[in-house]
Write a protein that holds these residues in place. Structure first.
Motif, PDB file in Angstrom:
ATOM      1  N   UNK A   1      25.286  98.428  43.209  1.00 46.17           N
ATOM      2  CA  UNK A   1      25.649  97.314  42.323  1.00 46.17           C
ATOM      3  C   UNK A   1      24.449  96.418  42.016  1.00 46.17           C
ATOM      4  N   UNK A   2      24.447  95.868  40.823  1.00 50.07           N
ATOM      5  CA  UNK A   2      23.386  94.934  40.440  1.00 50.07           C
ATOM      6  C   UNK A   2      23.512  93.677  41.302  1.00 50.07           C
ATOM      7  N   UNK A   3      22.375  93.083  41.649  1.00 52.24           N
ATOM      8  CA  UNK A   3      22.370  91.849  42.437  1.00 52.24           C
ATOM      9  C   UNK A   3      22.871  90.721  41.551  1.00 52.24           C
TER      10      UNK A   3
ATOM     11  N   UNK B   1      23.532  87.214  24.273  1.00 57.74           N
ATOM     12  CA  UNK B   1      23.170  88.351  25.113  1.00 57.74           C
ATOM     13  C   UNK B   1      21.661  88.415  25.312  1.00 57.74           C
ATOM     14  N   UNK B   2      21.248  88.611  26.560  1.00 62.94           N
ATOM     15  CA  UNK B   2      19.846  88.697  26.931  1.00 62.94           C
ATOM     16  C   UNK B   2      19.632  89.912  27.825  1.00 62.94           C
ATOM     17  N   UNK B   3      18.521  90.602  27.636  1.00 61.22           N
ATOM     18  CA  UNK B   3      18.087  91.599  28.609  1.00 61.22           C
ATOM     19  C   UNK B   3      17.566  90.823  29.808  1.00 61.22           C
ATOM     20  N   UNK B   4      17.862  91.288  31.028  1.00 58.81           N
ATOM     21  CA  UNK B   4      17.454  90.497  32.181  1.00 58.81           C
ATOM     22  C   UNK B   4      16.970  91.362  33.334  1.00 58.81           C
ATOM     23  N   UNK B   5      16.276  90.684  34.265  1.00 55.73           N
ATOM     24  CA  UNK B   5      15.840  91.300  35.517  1.00 55.73           C
ATOM     25  C   UNK B   5      15.998  90.253  36.613  1.00 55.73           C
ATOM     26  N   UNK B   6      16.602  90.652  37.721  1.00 57.45           N
ATOM     27  CA  UNK B   6      16.739  89.763  38.876  1.00 57.45           C
ATOM     28  C   UNK B   6      16.490  90.587  40.123  1.00 57.45           C
ATOM     29  N   UNK B   7      15.513  90.163  40.919  1.00 55.80           N
ATOM     30  CA  UNK B   7      15.178  90.895  42.146  1.00 55.80           C
ATOM     31  C   UNK B   7      15.608  90.162  43.407  1.00 55.80           C
ATOM     32  N   UNK B   8      16.430  89.136  43.253  1.00 56.59           N
ATOM     33  CA  UNK B   8      16.856  88.340  44.385  1.00 56.59           C
ATOM     34  C   UNK B   8      16.103  87.029  44.476  1.00 56.59           C
TER      35      UNK B   8
ATOM     36  N   UNK C   1      28.818  76.820  30.923  1.00 53.40           N
ATOM     37  CA  UNK C   1      29.815  77.782  30.496  1.00 53.40           C
ATOM     38  C   UNK C   1      29.949  78.909  31.486  1.00 53.40           C
ATOM     39  N   UNK C   2      30.342  80.061  30.996  1.00 51.69           N
ATOM     40  CA  UNK C   2      30.533  81.241  31.834  1.00 51.69           C
ATOM     41  C   UNK C   2      29.470  82.278  31.491  1.00 51.69           C
ATOM     42  N   UNK C   3      29.296  83.236  32.400  1.00 51.08           N
ATOM     43  CA  UNK C   3      28.395  84.343  32.119  1.00 51.08           C
ATOM     44  C   UNK C   3      28.950  85.611  32.735  1.00 51.08           C
ATOM     45  N   UNK C   4      28.510  86.743  32.190  1.00 51.89           N
ATOM     46  CA  UNK C   4      28.831  88.054  32.749  1.00 51.89           C
ATOM     47  C   UNK C   4      27.594  88.927  32.610  1.00 51.89           C
ATOM     48  N   UNK C   5      27.517  89.962  33.443  1.00 54.34           N
ATOM     49  CA  UNK C   5      26.310  90.776  33.453  1.00 54.34           C
ATOM     50  C   UNK C   5      26.639  92.201  33.849  1.00 54.34           C
TER      51      UNK C   5
ATOM     52  N   UNK D   1      22.043  93.766  30.865  1.00 52.24           N
ATOM     53  CA  UNK D   1      22.230  92.574  30.053  1.00 52.24           C
ATOM     54  C   UNK D   1      23.030  91.501  30.778  1.00 52.24           C
ATOM     55  N   UNK D   2      22.722  90.268  30.416  1.00 53.83           N
ATOM     56  CA  UNK D   2      23.506  89.128  30.868  1.00 53.83           C
ATOM     57  C   UNK D   2      23.937  88.399  29.602  1.00 53.83           C
ATOM     58  N   UNK D   3      25.198  87.993  29.556  1.00 53.87           N
ATOM     59  CA  UNK D   3      25.734  87.319  28.374  1.00 53.87           C
ATOM     60  C   UNK D   3      26.189  85.927  28.794  1.00 53.87           C
ATOM     61  N   UNK D   4      25.688  84.922  28.076  1.00 56.84           N
ATOM     62  CA  UNK D   4      26.003  83.518  28.344  1.00 56.84           C
ATOM     63  C   UNK D   4      26.979  83.027  27.282  1.00 56.84           C
TER      64      UNK D   4
END
Length: 145
Positions: free
Chosen positions: A29-31, A115-122, A83-87, A91-94
């Motif tokens: 799963x994505x972090x 919608x944004x392309x994203x990266x999260x490594x913790x 607001x809310x977000x989902x990912x 992609x992450x959508x705000x």
């Protein structure tokens, strides 16, 4: 004889191809980005007529709790939106609750929306998006606090 050889070769090719597998899809799963983040928002505008660029850079703070977000206003040029977000993995959508239908998202105050392309490594959290004409790019480069 020739006919049998063709059938044998076809059967062998089908048998070998069924043994070949592509890579397994990544089921990790994505972090989920959670917590307080701070960093820089950058808006890059490219004039389509003369190809010149102008850039706006602002410090920004972002708080993520569950599937809710809040931009803490550190500069009046970026809206203190929420607001809310989902990912998913890419992609992450705000979904900004403070936007009216008449809001122009390309002019200050900027809103975290879409919608944004994203990266999260913790620790490092970056996301970016461009407009359809590819003349405006929004980049958020944040670090977990």
């Amino acid at each position: 004889m020739r006919k049998h050889l063709v059938y044998v070769l076809l059967s062998a090719a089908m048998g070998l191809s069924s043994c070949l597998k592509g890579p397994e899809p990544d089921s990790t799963p994505a972090i989920q980005p959670q917590g307080n983040f701070a960093g820089q928002f950058t808006k890059i505008h490219r004039n389509a007529l003369n190809n010149k660029r102008d850039t706006v850079k602002l410090n920004i703070q972002l708080k993520l709790t569950g599937n809710k977000y809040e931009v803490i206003n550190t500069d009046e040029r970026h809206a203190a939106s929420n607001g809310a977000f989902e990912y998913n993995r890419q992609f992450i959508v705000w979904y900004d609750n403070t936007i009216t239908t008449a809001a122009n998202l390309n002019l200050p105050p900027y809103h975290l929306h879409g919608q944004f392309a994203y990266h999260f490594d913790g620790s490092n959290f970056s996301f970016s998006a461009s407009d359809y004409a590819d003349t405006v790019k929004y980049v958020y480069a944040l670090k977990k606090q």
